[in-house]
Scaffold this motif. Structure first.
Motif, mmCIF file in Angstrom:
data_model
loop_
_atom_site.group_PDB
_atom_site.id
_atom_site.type_symbol
_atom_site.label_atom_id
_atom_site.label_comp_id
_atom_site.label_asym_id
_atom_site.label_seq_id
_atom_site.Cartn_x
_atom_site.Cartn_y
_atom_site.Cartn_z
ATOM 1 N N LEU A 73 12.207 1.622 1.036
ATOM 2 C CA LEU A 73 11.298 2.473 -0.179
ATOM 3 C C LEU A 73 10.260 2.252 0.697
ATOM 4 N N ALA A 74 9.123 3.486 0.368
ATOM 5 C CA ALA A 74 7.598 3.078 1.212
ATOM 6 C C ALA A 74 6.727 2.717 -0.251
ATOM 7 N N PHE A 75 6.641 1.881 0.274
ATOM 8 C CA PHE A 75 4.944 1.430 -0.202
ATOM 9 C C PHE A 75 3.442 0.679 -0.442
ATOM 10 N N ASP A 76 3.425 1.453 1.227
ATOM 11 C CA ASP A 76 2.712 1.327 2.006
ATOM 12 C C ASP A 76 1.365 3.257 1.595
ATOM 13 N N HIS A 77 1.114 3.373 0.686
ATOM 14 C CA HIS A 77 0.886 3.961 0.544
ATOM 15 C C HIS A 77 -1.406 3.738 0.160
ATOM 16 N N GLY A 78 -1.451 2.243 -0.474
ATOM 17 C CA GLY A 78 -2.258 2.003 -0.813
ATOM 18 C C GLY A 78 -3.452 1.504 0.438
ATOM 19 N N TYR A 79 -2.697 1.723 1.391
ATOM 20 C CA TYR A 79 -3.384 1.633 2.462
ATOM 21 C C TYR A 79 -4.520 2.732 3.282
ATOM 22 N N PHE A 80 -4.486 3.751 2.184
ATOM 23 C CA PHE A 80 -5.477 5.054 2.299
ATOM 24 C C PHE A 80 -5.728 5.385 1.202
ATOM 25 N N LEU A 81 -4.424 5.866 0.430
ATOM 26 C CA LEU A 81 -4.808 6.184 -1.029
ATOM 27 C C LEU A 81 -5.723 5.925 -1.944
ATOM 28 N N GLY A 82 -5.600 3.860 -1.553
ATOM 29 C CA GLY A 82 -5.707 3.189 -2.972
ATOM 30 C C GLY A 82 -4.151 2.860 -3.736
ATOM 31 N N PRO A 83 -4.801 2.360 -5.071
ATOM 32 C CA PRO A 83 -3.785 2.602 -6.212
ATOM 33 C C PRO A 83 -3.162 3.956 -6.612
ATOM 34 N N THR A 84 -2.255 3.722 -6.071
ATOM 35 C CA THR A 84 -1.458 5.433 -6.376
ATOM 36 C C THR A 84 -0.409 5.210 -7.536
ATOM 37 N N SER A 85 -0.790 6.406 -8.547
ATOM 38 C CA SER A 85 -0.302 6.652 -10.055
ATOM 39 C C SER A 85 1.610 5.532 -9.766
ATOM 40 N N GLY A 86 1.704 4.784 -10.603
ATOM 41 C CA GLY A 86 3.323 4.218 -10.326
ATOM 42 C C GLY A 86 3.024 3.149 -9.420
ATOM 43 N N LEU A 87 1.994 2.974 -8.958
ATOM 44 C CA LEU A 87 2.062 1.395 -7.701
ATOM 45 C C LEU A 87 0.528 0.541 -8.216
ATOM 46 N N GLU A 88 0.232 0.934 -9.114
ATOM 47 C CA GLU A 88 -0.032 0.174 -9.955
ATOM 48 C C GLU A 88 -0.474 -1.302 -9.381
ATOM 49 N N ARG A 89 0.598 -1.818 -10.419
ATOM 50 C CA ARG A 89 1.086 -3.355 -10.039
ATOM 51 C C ARG A 89 2.792 -3.593 -9.289
ATOM 52 N N LEU A 90 2.232 -3.319 -7.068
ATOM 53 C CA LEU A 90 3.068 -3.462 -7.045
ATOM 54 C C LEU A 90 4.312 -4.945 -7.458
ATOM 55 N N ASP A 91 3.559 -6.182 -7.982
ATOM 56 C CA ASP A 91 4.553 -7.049 -8.344
ATOM 57 C C ASP A 91 5.183 -7.297 -9.579
ATOM 58 N N LEU A 92 5.305 -5.406 -10.227
ATOM 59 C CA LEU A 92 5.743 -5.418 -11.365
ATOM 60 C C LEU A 92 7.117 -4.086 -10.767
ATOM 61 N N LYS A 93 6.843 -3.461 -10.202
ATOM 62 C CA LYS A 93 7.097 -1.883 -9.755
ATOM 63 C C LYS A 93 8.585 -2.422 -8.592
ATOM 64 N N ILE A 94 8.233 -3.034 -7.410
ATOM 65 C CA ILE A 94 8.973 -3.154 -6.688
ATOM 66 C C ILE A 94 9.761 -4.213 -6.805
ATOM 67 N N PRO A 95 10.071 -5.426 -7.401
ATOM 68 C CA PRO A 95 11.212 -6.253 -7.397
ATOM 69 C C PRO A 95 12.170 -5.918 -8.569
ATOM 70 N N SER A 96 12.174 -4.650 -9.059
ATOM 71 C CA SER A 96 13.251 -3.850 -10.220
ATOM 72 C C SER A 96 13.906 -2.917 -9.239
ATOM 73 N N LEU A 97 13.365 -2.548 -8.745
ATOM 74 C CA LEU A 97 14.698 -1.785 -7.517
ATOM 75 C C LEU A 97 15.095 -2.457 -5.851
ATOM 76 N N VAL A 98 14.840 -3.606 -6.052
ATOM 77 C CA VAL A 98 15.321 -4.377 -4.620
ATOM 78 C C VAL A 98 16.663 -4.071 -4.532
ATOM 79 N N ASP A 99 17.519 -4.284 -4.976
ATOM 80 C CA ASP A 99 18.960 -4.854 -5.396
ATOM 81 C C ASP A 99 19.591 -3.343 -4.803
ATOM 82 N N TYR A 100 18.776 -2.037 -4.517
ATOM 83 C CA TYR A 100 19.019 -0.993 -3.892
ATOM 84 C C TYR A 100 19.190 -0.618 -3.089
ATOM 85 N N ILE A 101 17.981 -1.615 -2.502
ATOM 86 C CA ILE A 101 17.769 -1.088 -1.164
ATOM 87 C C ILE A 101 17.776 -1.105 0.513
#
Length: 294
Positions: A54-82
């Protein structure tokens, strides 16, 4: 069995029984050390030989990418499947609870230096050293490589330094093929870029899917994980994933096509079923639609 003196038969210890040595399940890795293989086995499932990152490193050059404004909310919901988190040092340490990573691999982005405000993204540095990677319990270090760009040599130098440091401590490196604004995304280019990265010594390569992808995978001596790329319709993303696996990809490192999906949880499960269970893209799209309704 033991005789009357309590001395065990040699067969109980396997004496005289030949060892069965099989090839390691990760392409090109038979001759690596134990620690390197252990980490690669966290990334690539030993049963399927594949990985869903699951790639969520976009912010290092794109800033707050759409859909990843809140990493703390989005990523944990997907963790069981990655299988593997692919993120930056800052994104990991500030937004990801280390407890949820216990049984997951960590791919740590270690290069940075440019942003979308730059005309040329290829002028990067190694921004995370090996000591920090060890402190973060990284299983893989990822650095961008710009073949054909103005700072190609510098990016290969960055890659080389990361590989040498990683080899010292048994931590594999993933070279990420970066495609500039003016570069053609065709098999000829990707065969060149992926082979160079592998020849320099990267244990994993991240690249893009393209026509004739099977020739790219065949000419690269280490596993290729495909990037999801920009957001496309779910049906198209699942077809791309299926075709890449069919043609020799060892997995996918998908970001925007999961977290920008109309239903990220349904999408990650459909992608996982392609990667690990071998279902085709039509079955996966049906699965996505069924899960979405729930």
């Amino acid at each position: 069995m033991a005789d009357k003196d309590g001395i065990k038969d040699a067969k109980e210890f396997g004496i005289g029984i030949p060892q069965v040595t099989e090839g390691f399940h990760v392409k090109g890795c038979n001759h690596y050390g134990w620690g390197m293989k252990s980490r690669l086995s966290k990334i690539f499932n030993p049963k399927s030989g594949k990985s869903l990152m699951l790639a969520f490193d976009h912010g290092y050059f794109l800033g707050p990418t759409s859909g990843l404004e809140r990493l703390d909310l989005k990523i944990p919901s997907l963790v069981d499947y990655i299988d593997c988190f692919m993120g930056t040092r800052g994104g990991m340490t500030t937004c990801i609870d280390p407890a949820i990573t216990a049984n997951k691999a960590i791919a740590l982005r270690v290069s940075s230096g440019s942003s979308i405000l730059d005309d040329d993204l290829s002028n990067e540095i190694v921004s995370v050293d090996i000591a920090e990677a060890i402190r973060m319990n990284a299983d893989l270090m990822a650095t961008q490589v710009y073949i054909g760009a103005p700072y190609q040599t510098k990016s290969i130098d960055n890659l080389s330094k990361v590989i040498c440091a990683g080899n010292t401590y048994g931590i594999p490196t993933m070279g990420v093929v970066a495609v500039g604004k003016e570069m053609e995304r065709n098999a000829k280019y990707f065969r060149l870029a992926t082979r160079i990265i592998a020849e320099v010594g990267a244990q994993v390569v991240k690249s893009y899917y393209c026509d004739d992808f099977d020739s790219v995978a065949a000419s690269c001596p280490v596993p290729i994980v495909i990037a999801g790329g920009k957001k496309i319709p779910e049906k198209d993303a699942l077809e791309m994933c299926y075709n890449a696996i069919l043609m020799g990809a060892a997995g996918v490192d998908m970001g925007r096509n999961i977290f920008q999906s109309e239903d990220p949880l349904a999408m990650v499960q459909a992608v996982r079923a392609i990667v690990h269970d071998g279902i085709d893209s039509k079955e996966a799209f049906d699965m996505f639609n069924e899960l979405k309704t729930k």
